[in-house]
Design an enzyme around this catalytic site. Sequence first.
Site, PDB file in Angstrom:
ATOM      1  N   HIS A 109       0.820  -1.224   0.000  1.00  0.00           N
ATOM      2  CA  HIS A 109       0.000   0.000   0.000  1.00  0.00           C
ATOM      3  C   HIS A 109       0.852   1.271   0.000  1.00  0.00           C
ATOM      4  O   HIS A 109       0.350   2.344   0.328  1.00  0.00           O
ATOM      5  CB  HIS A 109      -0.952  -0.007   1.201  1.00  0.00           C
ATOM      6  CG  HIS A 109      -2.050  -1.027   1.088  1.00  0.00           C
ATOM      7  ND1 HIS A 109      -2.891  -1.354   2.124  1.00  0.00           N
ATOM      8  CD2 HIS A 109      -2.441  -1.803   0.045  1.00  0.00           C
ATOM      9  CE1 HIS A 109      -3.751  -2.297   1.723  1.00  0.00           C
ATOM     10  NE2 HIS A 109      -3.487  -2.587   0.478  1.00  0.00           N
ATOM     11  N   ALA A 222       0.066  -8.537  19.149  1.00  0.00           N
ATOM     12  CA  ALA A 222       1.187  -9.108  18.396  1.00  0.00           C
ATOM     13  C   ALA A 222       2.513  -8.942  19.143  1.00  0.00           C
ATOM     14  O   ALA A 222       3.332  -9.864  19.172  1.00  0.00           O
ATOM     15  CB  ALA A 222       1.268  -8.452  17.023  1.00  0.00           C
TER      16      ALA A 222
HETATM   17  N1  APR Z   1      -1.912  -6.890  17.956  1.00  0.00           N
HETATM   18  C1  APR Z   1      -2.583  -7.609  17.016  1.00  0.00           C
HETATM   19  N2  APR Z   1      -3.686  -7.164  16.401  1.00  0.00           N
HETATM   20  C2  APR Z   1      -4.122  -5.937  16.721  1.00  0.00           C
HETATM   21  C3  APR Z   1      -3.481  -5.124  17.696  1.00  0.00           C
HETATM   22  C4  APR Z   1      -2.329  -5.653  18.325  1.00  0.00           C
HETATM   23  N3  APR Z   1      -1.656  -4.973  19.266  1.00  0.00           N
HETATM   24  N4  APR Z   1      -4.168  -3.959  17.803  1.00  0.00           N
HETATM   25  C5  APR Z   1      -5.180  -4.027  16.931  1.00  0.00           C
HETATM   26  N5  APR Z   1      -5.164  -5.215  16.274  1.00  0.00           N
HETATM   27  C6  APR Z   1      -6.057  -5.708  15.210  1.00  0.00           C
HETATM   28  C7  APR Z   1      -7.471  -5.193  15.275  1.00  0.00           C
HETATM   29  O1  APR Z   1      -8.248  -6.063  16.102  1.00  0.00           O
HETATM   30  C8  APR Z   1      -7.897  -5.263  13.806  1.00  0.00           C
HETATM   31  O2  APR Z   1      -8.452  -6.527  13.487  1.00  0.00           O
HETATM   32  O3  APR Z   1      -5.527  -5.215  13.983  1.00  0.00           O
HETATM   33  C9  APR Z   1      -6.589  -5.096  13.043  1.00  0.00           C
HETATM   34  C10 APR Z   1      -6.427  -3.760  12.343  1.00  0.00           C
HETATM   35  O4  APR Z   1      -7.405  -3.682  11.351  1.00  0.00           O
HETATM   36  P1  APR Z   1      -7.560  -2.399  10.426  1.00  0.00           P
HETATM   37  O5  APR Z   1      -7.557  -1.169  11.263  1.00  0.00           O
HETATM   38  O6  APR Z   1      -8.731  -2.650   9.543  1.00  0.00           O
HETATM   39  O7  APR Z   1      -6.206  -2.356   9.578  1.00  0.00           O
HETATM   40  P2  APR Z   1      -5.767  -3.178   8.299  1.00  0.00           P
HETATM   41  O8  APR Z   1      -6.433  -4.512   8.244  1.00  0.00           O
HETATM   42  O9  APR Z   1      -4.292  -3.134   8.236  1.00  0.00           O
HETATM   43  O10 APR Z   1      -6.353  -2.258   7.143  1.00  0.00           O
HETATM   44  C11 APR Z   1      -6.090  -2.583   5.801  1.00  0.00           C
HETATM   45  O11 APR Z   1      -7.143  -0.607   4.976  1.00  0.00           O
HETATM   46  O12 APR Z   1      -7.496   1.672   5.212  1.00  0.00           O
HETATM   47  C12 APR Z   1      -6.826   0.694   4.512  1.00  0.00           C
HETATM   48  O13 APR Z   1      -4.864   0.907   3.280  1.00  0.00           O
HETATM   49  C13 APR Z   1      -5.356   0.862   4.607  1.00  0.00           C
HETATM   50  O14 APR Z   1      -3.626  -0.784   4.808  1.00  0.00           O
HETATM   51  C14 APR Z   1      -4.895  -0.389   5.297  1.00  0.00           C
HETATM   52  C15 APR Z   1      -5.974  -1.384   4.926  1.00  0.00           C
END
Ligand code: APR
Length: 238
Positions: A109, A222
Amino acid sequence: MWTKETKVVILTGAGISAESGIRTFRASDGLWEDHRIDDVATPEGWERNPQLVWEFYQERRRQLFEVEPNPGHIALSKLEDYLDDMLLVTQNVDNLHARAGSKNPVHMHGELEKLRCEECDYVGVMMEEHDLNSAFVSCPECTNAMMRPHIVWFHEMPMRMAEIETALNQCDVFISIGTSGHVYPAAGFLASAKQQGSYCIGINLESPLNFDLFDEFHQGKAGEILPGLIQQWTRTKE
Ligand code: APR
């Protein structure tokens, strides 16, 4: 299960950087740092209000100097040192994997550190003080054109997909960490890996959307879970 020859693909999302102080995307209010995602993460948003989008990413770029890799990032770089064949794919645009020692993370991304010329497609790391504080930055190659964030917005093509697909087709183990499974194509990697016979491991604070496909799932942070798991995976074979 693991040897140095085990082929591993890892997909990380915002959750891996959450413990470093970078906010995840899908807060329950549907906003990202108080902005509608449509306003700051689409080409249409950029066309409508480049100033707002530019300032939004300038803030994220400056934030990179205030955050540090956490034990989750560091554990993944140790796993990469141990394995002969590991591809780390991240949806994150921060630089924390590289700063933790990961050698060539695939930023599907894009990357906050880089800017891209809209005219000539020049891409470069532009993190000097004037780059970070200017109201706009002009292209060093064709001088007048305005640089945009080197970020893949919604409705744009993710980067390095061919390389990712090749690795997914060959991997023995697929690990998804800190991603909600909402955004494709990344959200489809688990199903692809599973379909071609990989063992699939998930590590997430909450159950992601595609939870059922995991062979093994570890719920929690994580940064707390990964160091122990990776020590366990690599120790027995040393
Ligand atoms: N350890 C593990 N998981 C975690 C932690 C942590 N400390 N904190 C939060 N999470 C989890 C949340 O429960 C959630 O399921 O990480 C996930 C984050 O999800 P999103 O905010 O949706 O992020 P992501 O999946 O990376 O989004 C994908 O969306 O907006 C676009 O381009 C942007 O790259 C991004 C893509």
